[in-house]
Design a protein around this motif. Structure first.
Motif, short mmCIF file in Angstrom:
data_model
loop_
_atom_site.label_atom_id
_atom_site.label_comp_id
_atom_site.label_asym_id
_atom_site.label_seq_id
_atom_site.Cartn_x
_atom_site.Cartn_y
_atom_site.Cartn_z
N LEU A 380 0.85 -1.20 0.00
CA LEU A 380 0.00 0.00 0.00
C LEU A 380 0.88 1.25 0.00
O LEU A 380 0.56 2.23 -0.67
N ILE A 384 0.47 4.19 -2.66
CA ILE A 384 0.25 5.61 -2.32
C ILE A 384 1.21 6.48 -3.12
O ILE A 384 0.83 7.49 -3.72
N THR A 508 -7.53 -0.91 4.15
CA THR A 508 -8.19 0.12 3.32
C THR A 508 -9.29 0.86 4.10
O THR A 508 -9.57 2.02 3.83
N PHE A 511 -8.75 4.16 5.11
CA PHE A 511 -8.69 5.17 4.04
C PHE A 511 -9.97 5.18 3.21
O PHE A 511 -9.98 5.66 2.09
N ARG A 516 -11.06 7.64 6.36
CA ARG A 516 -10.11 8.68 5.96
C ARG A 516 -10.29 9.96 6.79
O ARG A 516 -9.44 10.83 6.80
N GLY A 572 -9.82 -1.86 -2.76
CA GLY A 572 -8.47 -1.57 -2.26
C GLY A 572 -7.76 -2.84 -1.82
O GLY A 572 -6.58 -3.04 -2.12
N TRP A 666 -7.53 3.28 -4.32
CA TRP A 666 -6.26 2.96 -3.64
C TRP A 666 -5.46 1.93 -4.40
O TRP A 666 -6.01 1.12 -5.08
#
Ligand SMILES: [Zn+2]
Length: 666
Positions: A380, A384, A508, A511, A516, A572, A666
């Motif tokens: 991840l 990102i 995930t 986020f 998030r 994700g 993502w």
């Protein structure tokens, strides 16, 4: 708040490790994977695992649960057949279980165990007495009218405060009271019949019972109208309304909050989050304009409804008729031993978890999981860095949050103490009530104290996993760490495709559209630039629209906004797990005719194989933040070029989406 992998959470146990994690018998090899990947991957499973009469949904999770019940049964039968020391955990488990299984006594008792409690309601004469009763029952862990509990302050994640939330409904969603569609209208009609029937079981004549049912329905409808929808409740900013005692009294002046907090042993409580202020304004109004006699009927109903599963068969069967048959389409009630075992497992969850882990959880599983989680974290991090839509400023914060995620695997380091829970040889119902009171005292005891970071919110025997935004942690109970989620001795492709995606799914959640909004410390605190937030929301709208188009039954569509967070997590999870697999594994050879990439996606799809009854499809679509199994397969895979490549999906195929319709988040 915790965000679970699946809403229906089941205990489970170790099953035989199959050499062949991908079983051709589970598939429909005549189906075209490009046209319907769920049918291709799970068609055989669906035929070979028809819905049992006592289930409204039967899927991979449910199958594990069945194995688990039998394994737990082995633990239970050992405990109940051996001599137990008075006051020991074994004595508590055995006595509660044996009382629940003693149907001769329970049938003889009929409504008797409920009578002393009903007499308390009958004795109420004034509004202050009604309020005193409501407060007393909250202290007893069986609080009517609204929800009350302790959990961390969303803006001070190290500290536990008091939380008030909407509640008080006998139907499982406020919309059933307000929607005009025929399905909701039918549920209302059946619910009134059900309440009527229940009142006759405590000795009321038909006319009185019917008028009481109408009364309950009217009162609950007022509560429902003042309640937030499930979608509204998904916004943590909206449900954060912290008040001191004075502020709460100003908001809802007609309820005696001083009395309430005294009763729950939190006098002068000054940090209270009111999740739904409009609901409590309505409760306050109702305190002034609903007569005492109406409140008594409502409180009587709450008692009967909560007690029904623990009384004689007349109560149990009527309760099943409504909540099982009418609501979910279930044909037959589950065996008694399963229900009683479930009740005892709830009352003494970590005590039973401790026994479960000793018997069924291999320590090697934990070692392999730690490695998997760290590979997912690295993947991840790379993703990102590669995101084209996110600014460097927000990326830096995202990296910080990712690095801080805490991981719990298997079972808690420190087990809960059940010495304060008294189990007596009086009635099954009394013991259930005692266990609720014990649980409430445990929960309220956390309020006005620092958060206990070692605490688990699911027991080890549960087949599920969760992300907790306020602790910024992912948690995997022992029971999910077995086939078909986790294979100690299988190829990497199936492990990354199954448990790898589950890990990625939970990460995930930190986020997704809810997660998030919390920072690396677990505080509700916007760490995004405005432009990045906007771009995130544009991308999630594409995903919501895709799911809105799925038809679940007849003309009923899935709800892409209600299920958004879970769908972001599935998508994700697949992306992160696939990237981690690419980084970690050197597998290239096909096994049993399937390439490693094909095995990765087949292992994922297999997790969501399921058959569901029509009524349950409608109920879950209304109430569940998770998509139905079939759409957990179809939904995310249609966005993945690596999946297209693995199964030769081409433009024009159902499983193919044009690039501008794909969601890349993502
Ligand atoms: Zn989830």
């Amino acid at each position: 708040m915790i965000i679970a992998l699946t809403t229906i959470a089941f205990p489970s146990c170790k099953t035989e490790v199959k050499n062949q994690a991908i079983d051709r018998a589970d598939m429909d090899l005549k189906a075209n994977p490009a046209a319907d990947f769920d049918q291709y991957a799970n068609g055989g499973w669906k035929v070979n695992n028809p819905l049992p009469a006592d289930k409204s949904r039967f899927g991979t999770f449910d199958k594990l649960r069945d194995t688990a019940e039998k394994q737990l049964q082995a633990l239970f039968s050992k405990i109940t057949s051996e001599k137990q020391e008075p006051g020991s955990l074994g004595q508590k488990i055995a006595d509660m279980y044996n009382l629940g299984m003693d149907t001769v006594t329970i049938e003889k008792q009929g409504a008797e165990p409920l009578k002393p409690y009903l007499a308390e309601v009958a004795a109420l004469k004034t509004m202050p007495e009604v309020q005193n009763y409501i407060a007393t029952y909250h202290a007893a862990g069986n609080g009517p009218l609204f929800g009350f509990y302790g959990s961390s302050d969303d803006k001070n994640s190290n500290w536990v405060i008091a939380q008030l939330s909407q509640g008080g409904l006998g139907l499982s969603d406020r919309d059933y009271y307000t929607n005009e569609d025929p399905h909701s209208a039918n549920i209302r009609e059946e619910y009134v019949k059900h309440i009527t029937k229940m009142f006759t079981l405590i000795g009321n004549d038909e006319a009185l019972a019917a008028s009481k049912a109408t009364n309950v329905m009217a009162l609950e409808t007022r509560l429902a109208k003042a309640s937030l929808t499930r979608l509204e409740q998904r916004d943590p900013v909206k449900t954060y309304n912290k008040k001191d005692l004075k502020g709460l009294i100003e908001l809802a002046p007609n309820f005696d909050w001083n009395l309430f907090f005294n009763k729950v042993s939190l006098p002068n409580q000054n940090e209270i989050n009111v999740g739904m202020p409009e609901f409590f304004k309505e409760v306050s109004k109702m305190m002034a304009d609903v007569p005492v006699d109406d409140w008594k009927i409502y409180l009587e109903w709450n008692l009967i409804n909560a007690s029904a599963p623990y009384l004689s068969s007349a109560f149990v069967n009527q309760n099943f008729h409504f909540y099982g048959k009418v609501m979910s389409g279930q044909e037959k009630i589950r065996d008694r031993w399963k229900r009683v075992q479930g009740t005892v497992s709830n009352a003494l969850s970590e005590a039973i978890g401790q026994l479960y882990v000793a018997e069924y959880f291999p320590p090697e599983a934990k070692v392999r999981m730690v490695k998997l989680v760290e590979n997912l974290r690295i993947a991840l991090g790379q993703r990102i860095d590669q995101l084209a839509w996110m600014s460097d400023e927000t990326k830096k914060k995202a990296h910080e949050k990712l690095a801080t995620i805490n991981v719990k695997i298997g079972y808690p380091d420190k087990w809960r103490d059940y010495s304060g829970l008294e189990i007596k040889k009086d009635t099954y119902l009394d013991n259930v009530f005692r266990s609720w009171k014990f649980e409430a005292a445990y929960n309220y005891g956390k309020i006005n104290k620092p958060v206990n970071r070692s605490e688990w919110f699911m027991p080890p025997q549960m087949v599920n996993a969760y992300y907790n935004p306020s602790m910024n942690e992912i948690v995997f109970p022992a029971a999910i760490l077995q086939p078909p989620f986790f294979y100690l001795n299988s190829d990497d492709a199936v492990n990354y495709g199954a448990i790898g995606v589950v890990i990625g799914h939970e990460i995930t959640h930190g986020f997704d559209d809810q997660g998030r909004k919390y920072d690396k410390e677990g505080n509700l605190n916007d760490w995004w630039t405005e432009d990045d937030s906007k771009r995130f929301e544009e991308r999630t709208k594409i995903l919501a629209k895709q799911y809105d188009q799925f038809v679940v039954l007849d003309t009923v569509h899935a709800d892409g906004n209600l299920t958004l967070g879970e769908n972001i997590a599935d998508l994700g999870g697949l992306n992160i797990a696939y990237q981690a697999y690419q980084l970690a594994s050197k597998e290239t050879e096909p096994i049993d005719g399937f390439t490693p990439d094909q095995r990765f996606y087949l292992a994922y799809a297999h997790l969501w194989a399921s058959n569901v009854r029509d009524k349950e499809i409608l109920r879950l679509t209304k109430e569940d933040v998770h998509s139905l199994g079939r759409f957990r397969v179809l939904g995310p895979l249609r966005n993945l070029p690596a999946f297209y490549k693995a199964f030769n999906i081409k433009e024009g195929d159902y499983m193919y989406l044009p690039e501008n319709e794909r969601a890349v988040i993502w």
